[in-house]
Design an enzyme around this catalytic site. Structure first.
Site, PDB file in Angstrom:
ATOM      1  N   LYS A   1       0.817  -1.215   0.000  1.00  0.00           N
ATOM      2  CA  LYS A   1       0.000   0.000   0.000  1.00  0.00           C
ATOM      3  C   LYS A   1       0.852   1.268   0.000  1.00  0.00           C
ATOM      4  O   LYS A   1       2.060   1.203   0.074  1.00  0.00           O
ATOM      5  CB  LYS A   1      -0.947  -0.007   1.209  1.00  0.00           C
ATOM      6  CG  LYS A   1      -1.829  -1.240   1.288  1.00  0.00           C
ATOM      7  CD  LYS A   1      -2.868  -1.309   0.178  1.00  0.00           C
ATOM      8  CE  LYS A   1      -3.514  -2.663   0.022  1.00  0.00           C
ATOM      9  NZ  LYS A   1      -4.578  -2.958   0.961  1.00  0.00           N
TER      10      LYS A   1
HETATM   11  C1  LIG Z   1      -5.655  -3.782   1.453  1.00  0.00           C
HETATM   12  C2  LIG Z   1      -6.982  -3.239   1.752  1.00  0.00           C
HETATM   13  C3  LIG Z   1      -7.670  -3.551   2.940  1.00  0.00           C
HETATM   14  C4  LIG Z   1      -7.220  -4.609   3.920  1.00  0.00           C
HETATM   15  O1  LIG Z   1      -6.029  -4.400   4.503  1.00  0.00           O
HETATM   16  P1  LIG Z   1      -5.071  -5.611   4.979  1.00  0.00           P
HETATM   17  O2  LIG Z   1      -3.957  -4.900   5.634  1.00  0.00           O
HETATM   18  O3  LIG Z   1      -4.682  -6.357   3.758  1.00  0.00           O
HETATM   19  O4  LIG Z   1      -5.879  -6.444   5.912  1.00  0.00           O
HETATM   20  C5  LIG Z   1      -8.877  -2.928   3.177  1.00  0.00           C
HETATM   21  N1  LIG Z   1      -9.401  -2.061   2.295  1.00  0.00           N
HETATM   22  C6  LIG Z   1      -8.805  -1.760   1.138  1.00  0.00           C
HETATM   23  C7  LIG Z   1      -9.441  -0.787   0.217  1.00  0.00           C
HETATM   24  C8  LIG Z   1      -7.579  -2.348   0.818  1.00  0.00           C
HETATM   25  O5  LIG Z   1      -6.998  -2.071  -0.350  1.00  0.00           O
END
Ligand SMILES: *Cc1c(COP(=O)(O)O)cnc(C)c1O
Length: 440
Positions: A197
């Protein structure tokens, strides 16, 4: 006119962009921080995590920050935090990662999917309002692909109907909506911090809020070791055990990386922004949408999962899939057709009896005569958006020549698209499931 590589012509000479797009940028301070935590055997402590929370809250502009083991965990804690429970409905855009909505089912709530706007790719406020019922408790707003959602409209509608607003900031840390940090506009922000991310520190997530009750409920839900943070009547008598039955503590190898990432994130985002805007500047005479917010005081924090918008009509009906295949054949990198499959059509939401209730879990606690939700065909934009959106390379460094090469690839395909029309196999990006007509 030069012959396109996909038709047997010579491929444009492009270098690998792998080094440029590598993320996160790991510096010595991060490496040393991780080693120190390891050598101290301090992985499961909370001292560094609490420091990270303090700094993150300051950076975000929130009163409270609560670190989690994942973004998914932080989203579920936010849902419990705003009081989502048995029989309630949570409205969520259909085009997003599953964790934006799915944790609501384990709270006994139903996820009611809403459509997205085809230009912002975020929740369509009008469609959100249409799906409100007396049971709607909360809405999750996703700043999709770093694009700040239309928060003025969404907040207006939510306040009118007394609905809590959870911002899913997983794609957009540091993004600004009309000058305001996303994550601080709704009642609570929750987000992933996993290494793919924008704000990338390893597995992890964080919840931010100004609301003491939401914060304390989130602590009570999955953080048994923080009893002293819980003070409010109605909660304080339950402190000591996590009432959700979950353990959501962040790993300190993540929080120590987070502390260092905070120090350089804004400057890295500024460089990403410059590189990405240079990329789009180089294409501005072509009929492609850049997915950049129009307001001068809005900002795409981090540019995670950055996208371009494709209108087949501008290319005499050329399919997106073939257009992207041609770009890749030319040496394009980081390009891919489509974005996310529409969640409302997934069989989990349609039919799975997760908890042995004798009915699909997602509607198990709705009244039998309640209007149907999540019907296939009911969300025309989410169901067809994959034919109109494509991923673009996510540059982390401003390397003019390297970006120029990727611009040249897109330009060559756009300028010679007519040559592709005769051989277009017209393949759908996500198969044949969703071919309903697109609105407007
Ligand atoms: C990646 C993501 C999540 C979940 O996060 P994790 O750290 O993978 O549990 C939730 N919402 C969105 C929009 C995401 O891209």
């Amino acid at each position: 006119m030069s012959k396109l590589a996909i038709l047997g012509g010579e491929k444009l000479n492009t270098r690998s962009i792998a080094e440029n797009v590598k993320w996160p940028i790991v510096n010595r301070a991060m490496e040393e921080g991780v080693l120190a935590v390891l050598r101290d055997g301090n992985m499961s402590g909370t001292d560094i995590t609490k420091q990270f929370e303090k700094e993150f809250a300051k950076w975000q502009g929130s009163k409270y920050a609560l670190a989690h083991s994942s973004g998914t965990a932080s989203l579920q804690a936010a849902m419990f935090g705003v009081g989502l429970g048995h029989g309630d409905e949570l409205i969520c855009p259909s085009t997003t990662y599953w964790a934006s909505g799915l944790p609501a089912i384990s709270l006994g709530a139903s996820v009611v999917f809403a459509d997205i706007d085809p230009v912002t790719l975020c929740l369509d406020p009008a469609d959100f309002e249409k799906r409100i019922t007396p049971r709607t408790k909360a809405v999750v707003v996703v700043h999709y692909s770093s694009y700040p959602a239309d928060m003025d409209e969404i907040m207006k509608i939510a306040r009118k109907h007394n609905i809590k607003v959870i911002e899913d900031v997983s794609h957009a840390q540091g993004a600004l909506y009309k000058g305001k940090m996303v994550g601080t506009i709704g009642d609570v922000g929750a987000m992933s911090l996993m290494s793919g991310k924008s704000f990338a520190i390893g597995e992890g997530g964080i919840l931010v809020t100004d609301n003491q009750e939401i914060y304390e409920r989130a602590v009570l839900w999955g953080h048994y070791e923080r009893a002293s943070d819980i003070t409010l009547p109605g909660l304080v008598e339950y402190k000591g055990l996590p009432c959700g039955g979950y353990k959501y503590r962040m790993h300190q190898l993540s929080s120590v990386v987070g502390l260092e990432q905070l120090k350089k994130y804004d400057s890295e985002c500024a460089i990403i922004d410059k590189a990405m805007k240079y990329f789009w500047d180089g294409l501005k005479d072509l009929p492609l949408g850049n997915h950049i917010p129009a307001e001068a005081d809005s900002f795409k924090g981090g540019w995670y999962a950055c996208k371009g918008l494709y209108d087949p009509n501008a290319f005499e009906g050329l399919s997106l899939k073939y257009f992207i295949d041609a770009i890749i054949a030319e040496g394009g990198q980081g390009f891919a057709a489509g974005c996310a499959a529409p969640l409302h059509a997934c069989s989990l939401f349609q039919s799975m009896d997760i908890y042995n209730e004798g009915k699909p879990a997602n509607i198990a606690n709705r009244p039998a005569d309640a209007e149907p939700i999540n019907e296939i065909g009911s969300l025309p934009v989410a169901e067809t958006i994959n034919e109109y959106v494509f991923a673009i390379p996510w540059f982390k460094h401003f390397d003019r020549l390297l970006i120029d090469e990727q611009i040249a690839v897109v330009r060559k395909v756009c300028e010679n698209y007519k040559d592709l029309l005769a051989s277009d196999p017209k393949e759908k990006v996500r198969g044949k499931l969703f071919q309903t007509a697109r609105k407007n």
